[in-house]
Motif scaffolding. Structure first.
Motif, PDB file in Angstrom:
ATOM      1  N   LYS A  80       0.831  -1.204   0.000  1.00 54.36           N
ATOM      2  CA  LYS A  80       0.000   0.000   0.000  1.00 54.36           C
ATOM      3  C   LYS A  80       0.867   1.256   0.000  1.00 54.36           C
ATOM      4  CE  LYS A  80      -4.140  -2.057   2.027  1.00 54.36           C
ATOM      5  NZ  LYS A  80      -5.119  -2.075   3.117  1.00 54.36           N
ATOM      6  N   HIS A  81       1.896   1.251   0.803  1.00 53.85           N
ATOM      7  CA  HIS A  81       2.789   2.410   0.873  1.00 53.85           C
ATOM      8  C   HIS A  81       3.411   2.709  -0.492  1.00 53.85           C
ATOM      9  CE1 HIS A  81       5.735   5.126   2.863  1.00 53.85           C
ATOM     10  NE2 HIS A  81       6.475   4.759   1.829  1.00 53.85           N
ATOM     11  N   ARG A  82       3.933   1.686  -1.139  1.00 53.30           N
ATOM     12  CA  ARG A  82       4.664   1.913  -2.394  1.00 53.30           C
ATOM     13  C   ARG A  82       3.724   2.242  -3.555  1.00 53.30           C
ATOM     14  NH1 ARG A  82       9.422  -2.746  -1.409  1.00 53.30           N
ATOM     15  NH2 ARG A  82      10.345  -1.600   0.349  1.00 53.30           N
ATOM     16  N   ILE A  83       2.524   1.660  -3.562  1.00 52.49           N
ATOM     17  CA  ILE A  83       1.544   2.036  -4.579  1.00 52.49           C
ATOM     18  C   ILE A  83       1.098   3.483  -4.376  1.00 52.49           C
ATOM     19  CG2 ILE A  83      -0.873   1.680  -5.258  1.00 52.49           C
ATOM     20  CD1 ILE A  83      -0.390  -1.276  -5.242  1.00 52.49           C
ATOM     21  N   LEU A  84       0.904   3.878  -3.132  1.00 52.71           N
ATOM     22  CA  LEU A  84       0.532   5.262  -2.849  1.00 52.71           C
ATOM     23  C   LEU A  84       1.627   6.223  -3.286  1.00 52.71           C
ATOM     24  CD1 LEU A  84      -1.210   4.822   0.611  1.00 52.71           C
ATOM     25  CD2 LEU A  84      -2.249   5.858  -1.416  1.00 52.71           C
ATOM     26  N   GLU A  85       2.884   5.863  -3.041  1.00 51.50           N
ATOM     27  CA  GLU A  85       3.984   6.713  -3.508  1.00 51.50           C
ATOM     28  C   GLU A  85       3.921   6.897  -5.024  1.00 51.50           C
ATOM     29  OE1 GLU A  85       7.684   6.318  -0.404  1.00 51.50           O
ATOM     30  OE2 GLU A  85       7.580   4.851  -2.020  1.00 51.50           O
ATOM     31  N   LYS A  86       3.680   5.806  -5.726  1.00 49.57           N
ATOM     32  CA  LYS A  86       3.581   5.851  -7.187  1.00 49.57           C
ATOM     33  C   LYS A  86       2.425   6.760  -7.619  1.00 49.57           C
ATOM     34  CE  LYS A  86       4.704   3.868 -11.263  1.00 49.57           C
ATOM     35  NZ  LYS A  86       6.025   4.047 -11.882  1.00 49.57           N
ATOM     36  N   PHE A  87       1.286   6.624  -6.974  1.00 48.82           N
ATOM     37  CA  PHE A  87       0.109   7.432  -7.282  1.00 48.82           C
ATOM     38  C   PHE A  87       0.365   8.915  -6.982  1.00 48.82           C
ATOM     39  CE2 PHE A  87      -3.879   9.287  -5.545  1.00 48.82           C
ATOM     40  CZ  PHE A  87      -4.614   9.341  -6.722  1.00 48.82           C
ATOM     41  N   GLN A 102       3.748  11.479   3.068  1.00 49.90           N
ATOM     42  CA  GLN A 102       2.312  11.467   2.799  1.00 49.90           C
ATOM     43  C   GLN A 102       1.801  10.025   2.618  1.00 49.90           C
ATOM     44  OE1 GLN A 102       0.659  14.341   0.109  1.00 49.90           O
ATOM     45  NE2 GLN A 102       2.200  15.876   0.601  1.00 49.90           N
ATOM     46  N   ALA A 103       2.617   9.182   1.967  1.00 53.10           N
ATOM     47  CA  ALA A 103       2.228   7.770   1.827  1.00 53.10           C
ATOM     48  C   ALA A 103       2.149   7.096   3.199  1.00 53.10           C
ATOM     49  CB  ALA A 103       3.215   7.043   0.923  1.00 53.10           C
ATOM     50  N   CYS A 104       3.064   7.442   4.101  1.00 55.32           N
ATOM     51  CA  CYS A 104       3.046   6.885   5.457  1.00 55.32           C
ATOM     52  C   CYS A 104       1.742   7.221   6.172  1.00 55.32           C
ATOM     53  CB  CYS A 104       4.225   7.423   6.265  1.00 55.32           C
ATOM     54  SG  CYS A 104       5.805   6.632   5.916  1.00 55.32           S
ATOM     55  N   GLU A 105       1.257   8.437   5.970  1.00 59.65           N
ATOM     56  CA  GLU A 105       0.022   8.867   6.630  1.00 59.65           C
ATOM     57  C   GLU A 105      -1.200   8.164   6.048  1.00 59.65           C
ATOM     58  OE1 GLU A 105      -0.184  13.088   6.338  1.00 59.65           O
ATOM     59  OE2 GLU A 105       1.645  13.431   7.506  1.00 59.65           O
ATOM     60  N   MET A 106      -1.164   7.839   4.769  1.00 58.41           N
ATOM     61  CA  MET A 106      -2.336   7.298   4.076  1.00 58.41           C
ATOM     62  C   MET A 106      -2.423   5.776   4.096  1.00 58.41           C
ATOM     63  SD  MET A 106      -2.033   9.842   0.774  1.00 58.41           S
ATOM     64  CE  MET A 106      -3.460   9.197  -0.112  1.00 58.41           C
ATOM     65  N   GLU A 107      -1.285   5.102   4.227  1.00 60.79           N
ATOM     66  CA  GLU A 107      -1.241   3.651   4.012  1.00 60.79           C
ATOM     67  C   GLU A 107      -2.109   2.863   4.985  1.00 60.79           C
ATOM     68  OE1 GLU A 107       2.845   2.619   6.510  1.00 60.79           O
ATOM     69  OE2 GLU A 107       2.995   3.309   4.445  1.00 60.79           O
ATOM     70  N   HIS A 108      -2.231   3.342   6.211  1.00 61.89           N
ATOM     71  CA  HIS A 108      -2.953   2.585   7.234  1.00 61.89           C
ATOM     72  C   HIS A 108      -4.466   2.636   7.051  1.00 61.89           C
ATOM     73  CE1 HIS A 108       0.868   2.216   9.320  1.00 61.89           C
ATOM     74  NE2 HIS A 108       1.014   3.526   9.208  1.00 61.89           N
ATOM     75  N   SER A 109      -4.959   3.643   6.335  1.00 62.71           N
ATOM     76  CA  SER A 109      -6.405   3.790   6.165  1.00 62.71           C
ATOM     77  C   SER A 109      -6.890   3.396   4.769  1.00 62.71           C
ATOM     78  CB  SER A 109      -6.830   5.236   6.456  1.00 62.71           C
ATOM     79  OG  SER A 109      -6.147   6.144   5.613  1.00 62.71           O
ATOM     80  N   LEU A 110      -5.954   3.072   3.872  1.00 66.56           N
ATOM     81  CA  LEU A 110      -6.338   2.682   2.513  1.00 66.56           C
ATOM     82  C   LEU A 110      -6.962   1.297   2.524  1.00 66.56           C
ATOM     83  CD1 LEU A 110      -6.124   3.494  -0.560  1.00 66.56           C
ATOM     84  CD2 LEU A 110      -4.038   2.084  -0.603  1.00 66.56           C
ATOM     85  N   SER A 111      -8.189   1.176   2.049  1.00 68.43           N
ATOM     86  CA  SER A 111      -8.859  -0.119   2.035  1.00 68.43           C
ATOM     87  C   SER A 111      -8.237  -1.038   0.992  1.00 68.43           C
ATOM     88  CB  SER A 111     -10.348   0.053   1.741  1.00 68.43           C
ATOM     89  OG  SER A 111     -10.550   0.403   0.380  1.00 68.43           O
ATOM     90  N   ASP A 112      -8.445  -2.332   1.162  1.00 71.27           N
ATOM     91  CA  ASP A 112      -7.935  -3.302   0.196  1.00 71.27           C
ATOM     92  C   ASP A 112      -8.587  -3.098  -1.173  1.00 71.27           C
ATOM     93  OD1 ASP A 112      -6.557  -4.258   2.347  1.00 71.27           O
ATOM     94  OD2 ASP A 112      -7.732  -6.088   2.583  1.00 71.27           O
ATOM     95  N   GLU A 113      -9.867  -2.741  -1.172  1.00 73.59           N
ATOM     96  CA  GLU A 113     -10.571  -2.506  -2.426  1.00 73.59           C
ATOM     97  C   GLU A 113      -9.989  -1.311  -3.165  1.00 73.59           C
ATOM     98  OE1 GLU A 113     -15.157  -2.027  -4.100  1.00 73.59           O
ATOM     99  OE2 GLU A 113     -14.741  -1.769  -1.953  1.00 73.59           O
ATOM    100  N   GLU A 115      -6.962  -0.146  -2.781  1.00 72.22           N
ATOM    101  CA  GLU A 115      -5.608  -0.538  -3.208  1.00 72.22           C
ATOM    102  C   GLU A 115      -5.653  -1.244  -4.561  1.00 72.22           C
ATOM    103  OE1 GLU A 115      -3.206  -4.420  -2.795  1.00 72.22           O
ATOM    104  OE2 GLU A 115      -3.691  -3.656  -0.794  1.00 72.22           O
ATOM    105  N   ARG A 116      -6.614  -2.170  -4.704  1.00 70.42           N
ATOM    106  CA  ARG A 116      -6.754  -2.892  -5.970  1.00 70.42           C
ATOM    107  C   ARG A 116      -7.093  -1.924  -7.108  1.00 70.42           C
ATOM    108  NH1 ARG A 116     -11.673  -5.981  -8.484  1.00 70.42           N
ATOM    109  NH2 ARG A 116     -10.639  -7.334  -9.991  1.00 70.42           N
ATOM    110  N   ALA A 117      -7.995  -0.977  -6.842  1.00 69.81           N
ATOM    111  CA  ALA A 117      -8.375  -0.005  -7.864  1.00 69.81           C
ATOM    112  C   ALA A 117      -7.182   0.852  -8.286  1.00 69.81           C
ATOM    113  CB  ALA A 117      -9.501   0.877  -7.343  1.00 69.81           C
ATOM    114  N   LEU A 118      -6.357   1.258  -7.324  1.00 75.51           N
ATOM    115  CA  LEU A 118      -5.155   2.032  -7.650  1.00 75.51           C
ATOM    116  C   LEU A 118      -4.196   1.209  -8.502  1.00 75.51           C
ATOM    117  CD1 LEU A 118      -4.199   3.938  -4.359  1.00 75.51           C
ATOM    118  CD2 LEU A 118      -4.899   4.935  -6.544  1.00 75.51           C
ATOM    119  N   CYS A 119      -4.032  -0.055  -8.149  1.00 77.39           N
ATOM    120  CA  CYS A 119      -3.141  -0.938  -8.905  1.00 77.39           C
ATOM    121  C   CYS A 119      -3.580  -1.032 -10.361  1.00 77.39           C
ATOM    122  CB  CYS A 119      -3.101  -2.319  -8.256  1.00 77.39           C
ATOM    123  SG  CYS A 119      -1.982  -3.496  -9.065  1.00 77.39           S
TER     124      CYS A 119
END
Length: 234
Positions: A80-87, A102-113, A115-119
Protein backbone atom coordinates in the motif's frame (compact mmCIF):
# COMPACT_ATOMS: atom_id res chain seq x y z
CA UNK A 1 -10.72 -3.42 4.30
CA UNK A 2 -7.69 -2.87 6.50
CA UNK A 3 -7.52 -5.00 9.62
CA UNK A 4 -8.77 -2.85 12.53
CA UNK A 5 -7.24 -5.26 15.05
CA UNK A 6 -3.72 -4.40 13.95
CA UNK A 7 -2.46 -1.06 15.22
CA UNK A 8 -0.54 1.39 13.06
CA UNK A 9 2.39 1.00 15.44
CA UNK A 10 2.55 -2.77 14.86
CA UNK A 11 2.27 -2.26 11.10
CA UNK A 12 5.20 0.15 11.21
CA UNK A 13 7.41 -2.36 13.01
CA UNK A 14 6.51 -5.16 10.60
CA UNK A 15 7.07 -2.87 7.62
CA UNK A 16 10.61 -2.05 8.78
CA UNK A 17 11.32 -5.74 9.41
CA UNK A 18 10.16 -6.56 5.88
CA UNK A 19 12.17 -3.74 4.33
CA UNK A 20 15.34 -5.05 5.99
CA UNK A 21 14.61 -8.78 5.94
CA UNK A 22 12.10 -9.80 3.29
CA UNK A 23 13.64 -13.29 3.19
CA UNK A 24 13.02 -13.63 6.92
CA UNK A 25 16.55 -12.51 7.73
CA UNK A 26 17.11 -11.45 11.32
CA UNK A 27 16.99 -7.66 11.74
CA UNK A 28 18.86 -6.16 14.68
CA UNK A 29 17.25 -4.13 17.43
CA UNK A 30 19.69 -1.33 16.58
CA UNK A 31 18.42 -1.17 13.00
CA UNK A 32 14.81 -1.04 14.15
CA UNK A 33 15.61 1.62 16.74
CA UNK A 34 17.38 3.78 14.19
CA UNK A 35 14.73 3.52 11.47
CA UNK A 36 11.77 3.98 13.78
CA UNK A 37 13.39 6.68 15.92
CA UNK A 38 12.53 4.76 19.09
CA UNK A 39 14.75 3.93 22.07
CA UNK A 40 16.25 0.41 22.02
CA UNK A 41 14.54 -0.52 25.29
CA UNK A 42 11.12 0.35 23.89
CA UNK A 43 11.89 -1.60 20.72
CA UNK A 44 12.77 -4.67 22.78
CA UNK A 45 9.46 -4.50 24.64
CA UNK A 46 7.53 -4.27 21.36
CA UNK A 47 9.45 -7.19 19.85
CA UNK A 48 8.45 -9.35 22.82
CA UNK A 49 4.82 -8.37 22.22
CA UNK A 50 5.06 -9.11 18.50
CA UNK A 51 6.49 -12.55 19.23
CA UNK A 52 3.60 -13.26 21.59
CA UNK A 53 1.20 -12.29 18.80
CA UNK A 54 2.94 -14.71 16.44
CA UNK A 55 4.20 -12.06 14.01
CA UNK A 56 7.95 -12.48 14.59
CA UNK A 57 10.62 -14.79 15.95
CA UNK A 58 12.71 -12.84 18.47
CA UNK A 59 16.16 -13.65 19.82
CA UNK A 60 17.35 -11.40 22.67
CA UNK A 61 20.46 -9.33 21.83
CA UNK A 62 20.28 -10.54 18.22
CA UNK A 63 17.08 -9.24 16.69
CA UNK A 64 13.89 -10.44 15.04
CA UNK A 65 12.63 -12.06 11.84
CA UNK A 66 9.15 -12.26 10.37
CA UNK A 67 6.94 -15.31 10.66
CA UNK A 68 4.61 -16.23 7.78
CA UNK A 69 1.76 -14.32 9.44
CA UNK A 70 3.99 -11.31 10.12
CA UNK A 71 5.20 -11.31 6.53
CA UNK A 72 1.62 -11.35 5.26
CA UNK A 73 0.81 -8.17 7.19
CA UNK A 74 4.15 -6.55 6.37
CA UNK A 75 3.78 -7.19 2.64
CA UNK A 76 0.27 -5.74 2.61
CA UNK A 77 1.23 -2.47 4.32
CA UNK A 78 4.45 -2.18 2.29
CA UNK A 79 2.50 -2.70 -0.92
CA UNK A 80 0.00 0.00 0.00
CA UNK A 81 2.79 2.41 0.87
CA UNK A 82 4.66 1.91 -2.39
CA UNK A 83 1.54 2.04 -4.58
CA UNK A 84 0.53 5.26 -2.85
CA UNK A 85 3.98 6.71 -3.51
CA UNK A 86 3.58 5.85 -7.19
CA UNK A 87 0.11 7.43 -7.28
CA UNK A 88 1.17 10.58 -5.42
CA UNK A 89 4.15 11.21 -7.67
CA UNK A 90 2.95 10.05 -11.09
CA UNK A 91 -0.71 11.06 -10.95
CA UNK A 92 -1.03 13.83 -8.37
CA UNK A 93 2.45 15.25 -9.09
CA UNK A 94 3.28 15.67 -5.39
CA UNK A 95 6.83 16.87 -4.79
CA UNK A 96 9.26 13.97 -4.52
CA UNK A 97 10.51 15.06 -1.09
CA UNK A 98 6.95 14.92 0.31
CA UNK A 99 5.83 11.63 -1.20
CA UNK A 100 7.19 9.24 1.45
CA UNK A 101 5.71 11.04 4.46
CA UNK A 102 2.31 11.47 2.80
CA UNK A 103 2.23 7.77 1.83
CA UNK A 104 3.05 6.89 5.46
CA UNK A 105 0.02 8.87 6.63
CA UNK A 106 -2.34 7.30 4.08
CA UNK A 107 -1.24 3.65 4.01
CA UNK A 108 -2.95 2.59 7.23
CA UNK A 109 -6.41 3.79 6.17
CA UNK A 110 -6.34 2.68 2.51
CA UNK A 111 -8.86 -0.12 2.03
CA UNK A 112 -7.94 -3.30 0.20
CA UNK A 113 -10.57 -2.51 -2.43
CA UNK A 114 -9.11 0.96 -3.05
CA UNK A 115 -5.61 -0.54 -3.21
CA UNK A 116 -6.75 -2.89 -5.97
CA UNK A 117 -8.38 -0.01 -7.86
CA UNK A 118 -5.16 2.03 -7.65
CA UNK A 119 -3.14 -0.94 -8.90
CA UNK A 120 -5.39 -1.32 -11.93
CA UNK A 121 -5.38 2.42 -12.63
CA UNK A 122 -1.58 2.50 -12.49
CA UNK A 123 -1.37 -0.58 -14.79
CA UNK A 124 0.04 -3.01 -12.23
CA UNK A 125 3.28 -1.18 -11.29
CA UNK A 126 6.29 -3.20 -10.19
CA UNK A 127 8.44 -0.42 -8.70
CA UNK A 128 7.81 2.56 -6.43
CA UNK A 129 9.52 5.94 -7.17
CA UNK A 130 12.57 4.78 -5.16
CA UNK A 131 12.85 1.70 -7.41
CA UNK A 132 11.87 -0.69 -4.63
CA UNK A 133 9.79 -3.68 -5.69
CA UNK A 134 6.09 -3.42 -4.93
CA UNK A 135 5.00 -6.69 -3.28
CA UNK A 136 2.34 -8.79 -4.99
CA UNK A 137 -1.26 -8.43 -3.87
CA UNK A 138 -2.75 -11.14 -1.67
CA UNK A 139 -5.70 -11.79 -3.99
CA UNK A 140 -6.12 -15.34 -5.24
CA UNK A 141 -5.18 -14.83 -8.90
CA UNK A 142 -2.40 -16.22 -11.07
CA UNK A 143 -2.02 -13.03 -13.12
CA UNK A 144 -3.21 -9.42 -13.34
CA UNK A 145 -5.26 -10.41 -16.39
CA UNK A 146 -7.32 -12.74 -14.19
CA UNK A 147 -7.74 -10.00 -11.59
CA UNK A 148 -8.89 -7.41 -14.14
CA UNK A 149 -11.57 -9.78 -15.45
CA UNK A 150 -13.33 -9.84 -12.04
CA UNK A 151 -15.19 -6.58 -11.54
CA UNK A 152 -16.91 -7.19 -8.19
CA UNK A 153 -14.37 -6.99 -5.37
CA UNK A 154 -16.72 -8.86 -3.01
CA UNK A 155 -16.35 -11.98 -5.18
CA UNK A 156 -12.58 -12.16 -4.68
CA UNK A 157 -10.90 -14.41 -2.11
CA UNK A 158 -7.47 -13.97 -0.55
CA UNK A 159 -4.40 -16.06 -1.26
CA UNK A 160 -3.43 -18.30 1.66
CA UNK A 161 0.34 -18.13 1.21
CA UNK A 162 3.04 -15.49 0.75
CA UNK A 163 4.95 -14.61 -2.41
CA UNK A 164 8.31 -13.04 -3.21
CA UNK A 165 9.46 -11.79 -6.60
CA UNK A 166 12.61 -13.30 -8.08
CA UNK A 167 14.39 -9.96 -7.56
CA UNK A 168 13.64 -10.13 -3.81
CA UNK A 169 14.90 -13.67 -3.29
CA UNK A 170 18.07 -14.65 -1.52
CA UNK A 171 20.58 -16.43 -3.80
CA UNK A 172 20.00 -20.16 -4.24
CA UNK A 173 16.29 -19.96 -3.47
CA UNK A 174 13.72 -22.33 -4.91
CA UNK A 175 9.95 -22.32 -5.24
CA UNK A 176 6.89 -22.75 -7.43
CA UNK A 177 5.83 -19.86 -9.69
CA UNK A 178 2.43 -18.85 -8.33
CA UNK A 179 1.80 -15.34 -9.68
CA UNK A 180 2.94 -13.36 -12.73
CA UNK A 181 2.32 -9.61 -12.75
CA UNK A 182 1.97 -7.25 -15.68
CA UNK A 183 0.04 -6.28 -18.79
CA UNK A 184 -0.61 -8.64 -21.69
CA UNK A 185 2.62 -7.66 -23.44
CA UNK A 186 4.75 -8.52 -20.42
CA UNK A 187 2.84 -11.74 -19.83
CA UNK A 188 3.49 -12.72 -23.46
CA UNK A 189 7.21 -11.94 -23.07
CA UNK A 190 7.40 -14.20 -20.03
CA UNK A 191 5.44 -16.96 -21.78
CA UNK A 192 7.76 -16.75 -24.83
CA UNK A 193 10.64 -17.66 -22.52
CA UNK A 194 8.82 -20.83 -21.56
CA UNK A 195 8.00 -19.57 -18.07
CA UNK A 196 4.53 -20.37 -16.71
CA UNK A 197 2.54 -20.80 -13.54
CA UNK A 198 3.28 -24.02 -11.69
CA UNK A 199 6.87 -24.27 -12.90
CA UNK A 200 9.60 -24.92 -10.33
CA UNK A 201 12.01 -21.99 -10.34
CA UNK A 202 15.54 -21.96 -8.95
CA UNK A 203 17.16 -18.56 -8.50
CA UNK A 204 20.95 -18.61 -8.38
CA UNK A 205 22.35 -15.08 -8.54
CA UNK A 206 22.23 -11.83 -10.49
CA UNK A 207 24.78 -9.81 -12.42
CA UNK A 208 23.86 -6.15 -12.97
CA UNK A 209 20.36 -6.31 -14.46
CA UNK A 210 20.37 -10.01 -15.40
CA UNK A 211 19.09 -12.77 -13.11
CA UNK A 212 20.29 -16.34 -13.54
CA UNK A 213 17.52 -18.86 -12.93
CA UNK A 214 16.45 -22.29 -13.99
CA UNK A 215 12.93 -23.40 -14.85
CA UNK A 216 12.33 -27.10 -14.35
CA UNK A 217 16.14 -27.57 -14.45
CA UNK A 218 16.65 -25.58 -17.67
CA UNK A 219 18.93 -22.58 -17.10
CA UNK A 220 18.18 -19.15 -18.51
CA UNK A 221 18.79 -15.46 -17.83
CA UNK A 222 16.01 -12.92 -17.33
CA UNK A 223 15.96 -9.12 -17.07
CA UNK A 224 15.32 -7.25 -13.84
CA UNK A 225 11.89 -6.25 -15.19
CA UNK A 226 10.89 -9.89 -15.50
CA UNK A 227 12.47 -10.72 -12.15
CA UNK A 228 10.34 -8.00 -10.50
CA UNK A 229 7.16 -9.54 -11.85
CA UNK A 230 7.60 -13.29 -11.45
CA UNK A 231 6.63 -14.47 -7.96
CA UNK A 232 7.24 -17.75 -6.21
CA UNK A 233 5.44 -19.19 -3.24
CA UNK A 234 7.46 -18.90 0.00
Amino acid sequence: MTNDKISENIEEYLEVLYRNGSNKEQVSTTTLSKELGIAPGSVTQMLKKLETLGYIDYTPYRGASLTDEGMKIAQKITRKHRILEKFLMDVLKVKEENVHDQACEMEHSLSDEAERALCNMLHHPDLCPDDNVIPACDLDFGSCKECFSVKDYDNIINRQFNLLSVSELAPNSKGVISFIRGNNELLDTIADKGIKLGDTLNYYTNEDTEFLISINDEELSISSELANNIFIRV
